[in-house]
Motif scaffolding. Structure first.
Motif, PDB file in Angstrom:
ATOM      1  N   UNK A  17     -29.694  14.723 -14.406  1.00 52.36           N
ATOM      2  CA  UNK A  17     -29.238  13.630 -13.541  1.00 52.36           C
ATOM      3  C   UNK A  17     -30.386  13.139 -12.647  1.00 52.36           C
ATOM      4  N   UNK A  18     -31.105  14.088 -12.068  1.00 51.29           N
ATOM      5  CA  UNK A  18     -32.213  13.732 -11.191  1.00 51.29           C
ATOM      6  C   UNK A  18     -33.324  13.020 -11.948  1.00 51.29           C
ATOM      7  N   UNK A  19     -33.614  13.490 -13.148  1.00 54.18           N
ATOM      8  CA  UNK A  19     -34.631  12.836 -13.971  1.00 54.18           C
ATOM      9  C   UNK A  19     -34.215  11.420 -14.348  1.00 54.18           C
ATOM     10  N   UNK A  20     -32.935  11.257 -14.661  1.00 58.45           N
ATOM     11  CA  UNK A  20     -32.414   9.939 -15.024  1.00 58.45           C
ATOM     12  C   UNK A  20     -32.558   8.969 -13.857  1.00 58.45           C
ATOM     13  N   UNK A  21     -32.252   9.448 -12.652  1.00 62.95           N
ATOM     14  CA  UNK A  21     -32.382   8.596 -11.464  1.00 62.95           C
ATOM     15  C   UNK A  21     -33.838   8.229 -11.217  1.00 62.95           C
ATOM     16  N   UNK A  22     -34.741   9.181 -11.391  1.00 64.58           N
ATOM     17  CA  UNK A  22     -36.161   8.922 -11.171  1.00 64.58           C
ATOM     18  C   UNK A  22     -36.721   7.940 -12.189  1.00 64.58           C
ATOM     19  N   UNK A  23     -36.273   8.056 -13.424  1.00 64.13           N
ATOM     20  CA  UNK A  23     -36.833   7.230 -14.496  1.00 64.13           C
ATOM     21  C   UNK A  23     -36.209   5.849 -14.597  1.00 64.13           C
ATOM     22  N   UNK A  24     -34.911   5.739 -14.290  1.00 63.80           N
ATOM     23  CA  UNK A  24     -34.210   4.479 -14.540  1.00 63.80           C
ATOM     24  C   UNK A  24     -33.531   3.883 -13.310  1.00 63.80           C
ATOM     25  N   UNK A  25     -33.483   4.643 -12.201  1.00 58.74           N
ATOM     26  CA  UNK A  25     -32.798   4.132 -11.022  1.00 58.74           C
ATOM     27  C   UNK A  25     -31.291   4.261 -11.152  1.00 58.74           C
ATOM     28  N   UNK A  26     -30.587   3.942 -10.076  1.00 59.07           N
ATOM     29  CA  UNK A  26     -29.131   4.103 -10.070  1.00 59.07           C
ATOM     30  C   UNK A  26     -28.406   3.014 -10.858  1.00 59.07           C
TER      31      UNK A  26
END
Length: 262
Positions: A17-26
């Motif tokens: 989840x954290x990686x997804x937020x870092x890579x693609x934003x919310x």
């Protein structure tokens, strides 16, 4: 199969989840995933997905979850005192940031005209004994973002690293740039070197969709605006692009190298 040999399908889920937020934003998240990620920072070592769904079902939307009072949050099964406080704090933080953004927008400095740029420069910088060069960076609404300054290494000469300038202007997401440089104790009439430098800077910014809006030269008593020189060069580049668009397999950078700015 024993319990210890079963694969934990949730292993690493928080980090994903954290990686997804870092890579693609919310923007890549569903509402429940936003809450799920946020709750991982206040609820350790527990699957926060069910509580995220419960909160959305209880209050109806992401916005209303953060608008809820601590008392109402505590009524939700699975929400403890610290979690309620954390959610409420995030909601208050959103309000504070939004208020700050509105204030910054209201108080921003608009530099739409040459006169406004002249007044801004004289009010904030002026002409010192050492030659300086300034790049006033503006957004798409002509609002001031930041002014980049280069100081001369002696009283008569200032050098601008073009690659450094382009990198800094690009990082600011500027859409327009006003170039200002000073001629202490000298004439404001642009030299051949001034015109050549202006064309080089204009060209580099132009192909990044950043417009060099003006180039102002100041001494202690007056200033000169290189409007005609910039307009002439702009027309030259537009005509060159039109000519190149009719040709195939032509590298515009190769042709630009031969233009009068080099």
């Amino acid at each position: 199969m024993s319990q210890t040999n079963k694969i934990n399908i949730h292993a690493g889920h928080r980090q994903r989840l954290k990686n997804k937020a870092s890579n693609f934003g919310l923007s890549a998240f569903n509402d429940h995933e936003v809450l799920e990620l946020m709750l991982t920072y206040v609820i350790p070592q527990k699957d926060t997905n069910p509580l995220a769904h419960t909160l959305l079902n209880e209050f109806g939307s992401l916005y209303k979850v953060f608008e809820a009072s601590e008392l109402d949050l505590l009524k939700v099964n699975g929400v403890g005192k610290e979690t309620a406080r954390y959610i409420k704090f995030i909601g208050l933080l959103f309000d504070r940031v939004e208020k700050d953004k509105r204030s910054a927008y209201k108080n921003r400095k608009i530099l739409r005209s040459t006169k406004q740029c002249v007044d801004y420069f004289l009010s904030n910088y002026g002409v010192s004994d050492t030659e300086h060069c300034y790049f006033i960076c503006l957004d798409e609404q002509h609002a001031l973002i930041k002014t980049i300054e280069y100081e001369g290494f002696d009283k008569l000469l200032v050098r601008v690293d073009l690659n450094d300038l382009v990198n800094r202007v690009s990082k600011l997401n500027a859409k327009e740039v006003v170039m200002v440089h000073t001629h202490p104790h000298g004439s404001v009439t642009p030299s051949e070197e001034d015109i050549k430098s202006t064309c080089l800077i204009f060209k580099r910014l132009f192909y990044l969709n950043i417009m060099l809006k003006a180039h102002l030269i100041f001494n202690e008593s007056t200033h000169y605006s290189m409007d005609k020189e910039i307009q002439d060069y702009y027309r030259y580049l537009v005509e060159l692009e039109a000519e190149l668009s009719q040709k195939n397999n032509t590298n515009i950078n190769q042709i630009i190298k031969t233009n009068r700015a080099e």
